[in-house]
Design a protein around this motif. Structure first.
Motif, PDB file in Angstrom:
ATOM      1  N   PRO A 201       9.672   8.324  -3.373  1.00 13.26           N
ATOM      2  CA  PRO A 201      10.859   7.927  -4.136  1.00 13.26           C
ATOM      3  C   PRO A 201      12.137   8.672  -3.753  1.00 13.26           C
ATOM      4  CG  PRO A 201       8.982   8.128  -5.595  1.00 13.26           C
ATOM      5  CD  PRO A 201       8.552   8.661  -4.254  1.00 13.26           C
ATOM      6  N   LYS A 202      12.019   9.936  -3.367  1.00  9.33           N
ATOM      7  CA  LYS A 202      13.206  10.693  -2.964  1.00  9.33           C
ATOM      8  C   LYS A 202      13.807  10.166  -1.667  1.00  9.33           C
ATOM      9  CE  LYS A 202      11.958  14.868  -5.397  1.00  9.33           C
ATOM     10  NZ  LYS A 202      11.563  16.272  -5.336  1.00  9.33           N
ATOM     11  N   LEU A 203      13.019   9.396  -0.934  1.00 12.15           N
ATOM     12  CA  LEU A 203      13.497   8.802   0.317  1.00 12.15           C
ATOM     13  C   LEU A 203      13.828   7.312   0.156  1.00 12.15           C
ATOM     14  CD1 LEU A 203      11.023  10.475   2.840  1.00 12.15           C
ATOM     15  CD2 LEU A 203      13.367  11.158   2.292  1.00 12.15           C
ATOM     16  N   GLY A 204      13.838   6.838  -1.089  1.00 15.48           N
ATOM     17  CA  GLY A 204      14.244   5.461  -1.339  1.00 15.48           C
ATOM     18  C   GLY A 204      13.120   4.448  -1.460  1.00 15.48           C
ATOM     19  N   THR A 205      11.891   4.901  -1.693  1.00 18.80           N
ATOM     20  CA  THR A 205      10.809   3.949  -1.924  1.00 18.80           C
ATOM     21  C   THR A 205      10.573   3.827  -3.426  1.00 18.80           C
ATOM     22  OG1 THR A 205       8.915   5.454  -1.987  1.00 18.80           O
ATOM     23  CG2 THR A 205       9.672   4.730   0.197  1.00 18.80           C
ATOM     24  N   THR A 206       9.891   2.767  -3.824  1.00 15.87           N
ATOM     25  CA  THR A 206       9.460   2.661  -5.203  1.00 15.87           C
ATOM     26  C   THR A 206       8.420   3.753  -5.448  1.00 15.87           C
ATOM     27  OG1 THR A 206       7.793   1.045  -4.528  1.00 15.87           O
ATOM     28  CG2 THR A 206       9.874   0.171  -5.381  1.00 15.87           C
ATOM     29  N   ASP A 207       8.085   3.989  -6.703  1.00 21.36           N
ATOM     30  CA  ASP A 207       7.089   5.027  -6.994  1.00 21.36           C
ATOM     31  C   ASP A 207       5.672   4.460  -6.971  1.00 21.36           C
ATOM     32  OD1 ASP A 207       7.213   3.576  -9.317  1.00 21.36           O
ATOM     33  OD2 ASP A 207       7.297   5.313 -10.649  1.00 21.36           O
ATOM     34  N   TYR A 208       5.508   3.323  -6.354  1.00 22.20           N
ATOM     35  CA  TYR A 208       4.201   2.701  -6.151  1.00 22.20           C
ATOM     36  C   TYR A 208       4.254   1.899  -4.861  1.00 22.20           C
ATOM     37  CZ  TYR A 208       6.529  -1.487  -7.858  1.00 22.20           C
ATOM     38  OH  TYR A 208       7.404  -2.539  -8.012  1.00 22.20           O
ATOM     39  N   ALA A 209       3.087   1.468  -4.394  1.00 22.63           N
ATOM     40  CA  ALA A 209       3.005   0.666  -3.171  1.00 22.63           C
ATOM     41  C   ALA A 209       1.954  -0.422  -3.365  1.00 22.63           C
ATOM     42  CB  ALA A 209       2.636   1.546  -1.975  1.00 22.63           C
ATOM     43  N   LEU A 210       1.985  -1.399  -2.485  1.00 21.79           N
ATOM     44  CA  LEU A 210       0.997  -2.473  -2.500  1.00 21.79           C
ATOM     45  C   LEU A 210       0.060  -2.302  -1.318  1.00 21.79           C
ATOM     46  CD1 LEU A 210       3.262  -5.571  -3.305  1.00 21.79           C
ATOM     47  CD2 LEU A 210       2.035  -4.086  -4.898  1.00 21.79           C
TER      48      LEU A 210
ATOM     49  N   LEU B  12      -7.528   3.312  -7.566  1.00 23.39           N
ATOM     50  CA  LEU B  12      -6.371   2.864  -6.795  1.00 23.39           C
ATOM     51  C   LEU B  12      -5.096   2.975  -7.622  1.00 23.39           C
ATOM     52  CD1 LEU B  12      -7.786  -0.263  -4.913  1.00 23.39           C
ATOM     53  CD2 LEU B  12      -7.763   2.119  -4.204  1.00 23.39           C
ATOM     54  N   VAL B  13      -5.163   2.513  -8.865  1.00 26.24           N
ATOM     55  CA  VAL B  13      -3.994   2.549  -9.743  1.00 26.24           C
ATOM     56  C   VAL B  13      -3.572   3.991 -10.021  1.00 26.24           C
ATOM     57  CG1 VAL B  13      -3.171   1.952 -12.062  1.00 26.24           C
ATOM     58  CG2 VAL B  13      -4.450   0.278 -10.733  1.00 26.24           C
ATOM     59  N   GLU B  14      -4.536   4.877 -10.106  1.00 19.13           N
ATOM     60  CA  GLU B  14      -4.241   6.298 -10.306  1.00 19.13           C
ATOM     61  C   GLU B  14      -3.389   6.834  -9.161  1.00 19.13           C
ATOM     62  OE1 GLU B  14      -7.152   9.994 -10.302  1.00 19.13           O
ATOM     63  OE2 GLU B  14      -7.511   8.680 -12.024  1.00 19.13           O
ATOM     64  N   ASN B  15      -3.588   6.302  -7.984  1.00 16.46           N
ATOM     65  CA  ASN B  15      -2.785   6.678  -6.815  1.00 16.46           C
ATOM     66  C   ASN B  15      -1.495   5.881  -6.710  1.00 16.46           C
ATOM     67  OD1 ASN B  15      -4.174   8.761  -5.156  1.00 16.46           O
ATOM     68  ND2 ASN B  15      -5.854   7.298  -5.330  1.00 16.46           N
ATOM     69  N   LYS B  16      -1.236   5.031  -7.700  1.00 13.15           N
ATOM     70  CA  LYS B  16      -0.062   4.146  -7.731  1.00 13.15           C
ATOM     71  C   LYS B  16      -0.050   3.183  -6.546  1.00 13.15           C
ATOM     72  CE  LYS B  16       2.848   6.882 -10.645  1.00 13.15           C
ATOM     73  NZ  LYS B  16       4.207   7.222 -10.964  1.00 13.15           N
ATOM     74  N   VAL B  17      -1.241   2.752  -6.173  1.00 17.51           N
ATOM     75  CA  VAL B  17      -1.415   1.765  -5.110  1.00 17.51           C
ATOM     76  C   VAL B  17      -2.083   0.545  -5.747  1.00 17.51           C
ATOM     77  CG1 VAL B  17      -2.581   1.259  -2.930  1.00 17.51           C
ATOM     78  CG2 VAL B  17      -1.568   3.519  -3.316  1.00 17.51           C
ATOM     79  N   PHE B  18      -1.400  -0.593  -5.663  1.00 17.52           N
ATOM     80  CA  PHE B  18      -1.894  -1.801  -6.304  1.00 17.52           C
ATOM     81  C   PHE B  18      -2.368  -2.792  -5.243  1.00 17.52           C
ATOM     82  CE2 PHE B  18       0.967   0.235  -9.208  1.00 17.52           C
ATOM     83  CZ  PHE B  18       0.278   0.172 -10.409  1.00 17.52           C
ATOM     84  N   PRO B  19      -3.644  -3.165  -5.303  1.00 19.47           N
ATOM     85  CA  PRO B  19      -4.162  -4.122  -4.321  1.00 19.47           C
ATOM     86  C   PRO B  19      -3.625  -5.522  -4.590  1.00 19.47           C
ATOM     87  CG  PRO B  19      -5.862  -3.563  -5.912  1.00 19.47           C
ATOM     88  CD  PRO B  19      -4.672  -2.722  -6.245  1.00 19.47           C
ATOM     89  N   VAL B  20      -3.341  -6.241  -3.511  1.00 17.12           N
ATOM     90  CA  VAL B  20      -2.914  -7.640  -3.624  1.00 17.12           C
ATOM     91  C   VAL B  20      -3.642  -8.459  -2.569  1.00 17.12           C
ATOM     92  CG1 VAL B  20      -0.626  -7.246  -4.641  1.00 17.12           C
ATOM     93  CG2 VAL B  20      -0.883  -7.201  -2.163  1.00 17.12           C
ATOM     94  N   SER B  21      -3.997  -9.671  -2.941  1.00 20.44           N
ATOM     95  CA  SER B  21      -4.645 -10.613  -2.027  1.00 20.44           C
ATOM     96  C   SER B  21      -3.570 -11.562  -1.505  1.00 20.44           C
ATOM     97  CB  SER B  21      -5.716 -11.389  -2.787  1.00 20.44           C
ATOM     98  OG  SER B  21      -5.099 -12.238  -3.744  1.00 20.44           O
ATOM     99  N   PRO B  22      -3.912 -12.447  -0.583  1.00 15.97           N
ATOM    100  CA  PRO B  22      -2.907 -13.422  -0.138  1.00 15.97           C
ATOM    101  C   PRO B  22      -2.310 -14.221  -1.307  1.00 15.97           C
ATOM    102  CG  PRO B  22      -4.739 -13.406   1.385  1.00 15.97           C
ATOM    103  CD  PRO B  22      -5.135 -12.531   0.222  1.00 15.97           C
TER     104      PRO B  22
END
Length: 186
Positions: A96-105, A127-137
């Motif tokens: 986030p300090k470099l301009g990213t959201t505080d989560y990723a996909l 995964l959610v604990e790491n703020k990483v959200f899985p997405v499918s097509p």
């Protein structure tokens, strides 16, 4: 194969649903290249999306000749790989300090892989604990379509705001003209 299928599908989805210039492939974040980002220029922020899982990592899940024990072992291995990928995404791309959201996909190139994560509550929570959200097509298409629409509305609102300010300028010019015209008339 994973690079072609995963990243290729990811790029195609982004291109289909986002206005030009609102995403970038192979975006550099602190020396690391994430597969893609969605750009929120009005917020000066990007949403990292990383495509994960090579065919070799998940082949056992697709092997129809697997017995139940082999499938259980394959699911366990898949869970371990998914958790490791999430930690890697968090470490490399959530800045986030470099301009990213505080989560990723985390883009999963198949609905089956997404289902494997959804069905395993503890894996999903890790995964959610790491703020990483899985997405499918499909879930990414819906998400990106919504983001694309909101970005279009934002651009339209910027245009309306500019038009209103131009109308105010014209109104001011007309008021000055009327004043001058009245002075000339006297």
């Amino acid at each position: 194969r994973g690079k072609i299928i995963g990243e290729g599908n990811l790029e195609r989805l982004l291109a289909d649903f986002l206005p030009a210039g609102y995403y970038e492939m192979q975006y550099q974040i602190e020396g690391n290249f994430v597969d893609a980002v969605i750009k929120f220029t009005h917020l000066n922020m990007v949403l990292p999306i990383d495509s994960k899982f090579s065919l070799e990592q998940v082949a056992a899940l697709y092997d129809h000749s697997s017995n139940p024990e082999e499938l259980k072992a394959a699911r366990k291995r898949f869970s371990e790989v998914a958790k490791q990928n999430a930690k890697e995404i968090k470490t490399k791309y959530i800045k986030p300090k470099l301009g990213t959201t505080d989560y990723a996909l985390m883009y999963l190139p198949s609905e089956t892989l997404y289902f494997e994560i959804v069905r395993d509550t503890s894996l999903w929570e890790a995964l959610v604990e790491n703020k990483v959200f899985p997405v499918s097509p499909n879930t990414l298409a819906i998400t990106v379509n919504s983001i694309g629409k909101s970005l279009q509305y934002y651009e339209m609102a910027k245009g309306v705001k500019k038009t209103i300010s131009q109308i105010q300028i014209a109104r001011d010019h007309l008021a000055k003209f009327k004043t001058r015209f009245d002075e000339v008339g006297e």
